[in-house]
Design an enzyme around this catalytic site. Structure first.
Site, PDB file in Angstrom:
ATOM      1  N   LEU A 115      10.369 -41.052   3.069  1.00 30.45           N
ATOM      2  CA  LEU A 115       9.975 -39.780   3.665  1.00 30.45           C
ATOM      3  C   LEU A 115       8.567 -39.387   3.219  1.00 30.45           C
ATOM      4  CD1 LEU A 115      10.560 -37.303   5.337  1.00 30.45           C
ATOM      5  CD2 LEU A 115      11.866 -36.350   3.415  1.00 30.45           C
TER       6      LEU A 115
ATOM      7  N   ARG B 225      11.927 -23.765  -5.590  1.00 27.84           N
ATOM      8  CA  ARG B 225      12.981 -23.651  -4.580  1.00 27.84           C
ATOM      9  C   ARG B 225      13.266 -22.185  -4.247  1.00 27.84           C
ATOM     10  NH1 ARG B 225      17.635 -27.851  -6.825  1.00 27.84           N
ATOM     11  NH2 ARG B 225      16.490 -29.800  -6.451  1.00 27.84           N
TER      12      ARG B 225
ATOM     13  N   GLY C   3      11.935 -39.180  -1.295  1.00 27.76           N
ATOM     14  CA  GLY C   3      11.833 -40.536  -1.779  1.00 27.76           C
ATOM     15  C   GLY C   3      10.659 -41.210  -1.103  1.00 27.76           C
TER      16      GLY C   3
ATOM     17  N   GLU D 137       0.823  -1.203   0.000  1.00 30.11           N
ATOM     18  CA  GLU D 137       0.000   0.000   0.000  1.00 30.11           C
ATOM     19  C   GLU D 137       0.860   1.257   0.000  1.00 30.11           C
ATOM     20  OE1 GLU D 137      -2.156  -3.032   2.730  1.00 30.11           O
ATOM     21  OE2 GLU D 137      -0.117  -2.578   2.042  1.00 30.11           O
TER      22      GLU D 137
ATOM     23  N   CYS E 249      -2.605  -3.728   7.338  1.00 30.30           N
ATOM     24  CA  CYS E 249      -2.226  -3.886   8.740  1.00 30.30           C
ATOM     25  C   CYS E 249      -2.661  -2.657   9.534  1.00 30.30           C
ATOM     26  CB  CYS E 249      -0.730  -4.115   8.869  1.00 30.30           C
ATOM     27  SG  CYS E 249       0.284  -2.734   8.308  1.00 30.30           S
TER      28      CYS E 249
END
Length: 417
Positions: free
Chosen positions: A339, A211, A336, A74, A102
């Site tokens: 996990l 990533r 894999g 803003e 906010c």
């Protein structure tokens, strides 16, 4: 910097869009587009874009939250409007913003004060900010001072954009995105363990984009040892996230690239409380960090405890971190089968991004292990599913939980108040 991108290519001052709901959605979509430019740079703050529109439907200015600790969207939009058109132009303008402004003092002054000082009479908001210091207070303050506020435009899209922020505020844990690449017959590696490459170059480039936009990337010990991944951002421009690797038994080779390359200072080994790591000395000297968590009754690392630790205090992010450690809001898991299965079993997967390549492996390593599913009605399902072609691959984006209902109730409550 408000000057940069104050007016985007293809839309010039004086361009007019339709009025009414269609115009609201048009400008809110533009807020979302601008907000995405802050991906990877503003966490743990949310992604926010702001657009200021004149009474004739023309674009006056826009801005987005660009860096953590910097001016909010803003503020950038208002400054751009003042520079280009002067204060009078704001007296009959409409401000569009994808997240409630906010109303508290943080690293910057309250955006509600800025709106009131600028004299902007109308505000269109995508969704309420769930952060306790805000959560409807900004809307109430503006309405109490006579600002006409409309809520819920492209609400679901606005909530999805900041899903990591919302999830962290509500749970204290980072949003977990599980990424896998598999063949058509559901294999992530051949019988010999080879997995390079299942997906195509376009898919791998997209993963590098992901990533660059998350706080951390996590792999298990099996993936680390078999693939020796770098977990770096290479195919696109972007920030390097933290790298986390699980090593419960302390058996990973000391010469892995995760332990020896130029990003060791942004690497964390997660191990059990009493495990001795043979490579810990050299790893520590190069700036790496060891994070110890408890084990479960079955002898596995307590993944929930890990996520709660990351979400609470957050390990240091290496060079360039502002004000030291920050909480981890988003975690990309390149897992894999072991996990992936553990995360599904413990209901810790929030988003499932699965590349399906046009290949058939036959015998090989399945995407997941046994999830205990006996009947199809008990299989894991996903909300807001979408499919898209990425090169020759198909990408499934599935969400374990809907965000629309929660955000709707928040907005309805704010409207009543």
């Amino acid at each position: 910097m408000a000057a940069e991108g104050a007016i985007a290519p293809g839309l010039h001052r004086g361009s007019v869009t339709p009025r009414g709901d269609e115009a609201h959605e048009h400008w809110m979509q533009r807020c979302l587009d601008r907000a995405r430019r802050g991906a990877g740079s503003v966490s743990p703050n949310p992604l926010v874009g702001a657009v200021i529109v004149g009474p004739d439907g023309s674009l006056l200015a826009e801005g987005w939250h660009e860096t953590y600790g910097g001016p909010h969207a803003e503020a950038n939009a208002v400054r751009a409007a003042l520079d280009a058109h002067g204060a009078d132009a704001l007296r009959d303008a409409t401000l569009y913003v994808n997240l409630e402004p906010c109303s508290h003092h943080g690293k910057t002054p309250p955006c509600t004060d800025l709106v009131l000082e600028a004299g902007i009479p109308r505000l269109v908001v995508g969704t309420i900010d769930p952060f306790p210091a805000v959560k409807g207070r900004g809307i109430r303050r503006l309405r109490e001072h006579g600002v006409d506020v409309e809520l819920g435009v492209l609400e679901n899209e606005c909530a999805r954009l900041n899903e990591a922020f919302f999830h962290h505020v509500c749970t204290g844990r980072p949003l977990v995105t599980l990424k896998v690449a598999q063949t058509v017959d559901g294999r992530v590696a051949t019988a010999s363990g080879d997995s390079r490459w299942i997906s195509g170059k376009s898919s791998r480039t997209l993963v590098h984009r992901w990533r660059s936009e998350v706080d951390g990337v996590l792999v298990g010990a099996g993936t680390a040892e078999a693939d020796d991944p770098r977990l770096t951002v290479r195919h696109v421009k972007g920030r390097q996230p933290m790298r986390l690797v699980l090593d419960r038994h302390g058996r990973l080779p000391a010469d892995l690239r995760l332990f020896t390359d130029d990003h060791v200072a942004q690497t964390i080994v997660v191990t059990a409380t009493d495990t001795q790591l043979p490579y810990a000395g050299g790893f520590d000297e190069r700036g790496g960090r060891v994070l110890r968590v408890a084990e479960t009754e079955t002898g596995h690392l307590n993944l929930r405890e890990l996520l709660e630790t990351l979400g609470q205090d957050g390990p240091a992010r290496g060079n360039g971190a502002i004000d030291g450690p920050r909480p981890v809001q988003s975690l990309l898991v390149e897992a894999g089968p072991g996990l992936a299965t553990a995360l599904f079993q413990q209901d810790l997967v929030d988003r499932y991004f699965c590349f399906i390549a046009p290949k058939v492996s036959g015998r090989g390593m399945p995407t997941t292990g046994d999830l205990g599913t006996k009947e199809m009605r008990d299989a894991l399902t996903f909300d807001d599913v979408c499919w898209e072609a990425v090169g020759n691959d198909m990408l499934l984006r599935g969400y374990r939980r809907s965000v629309g209902s929660n955000r709707q109730s928040e907005n309805e409550r704010a409207d009543r108040d």
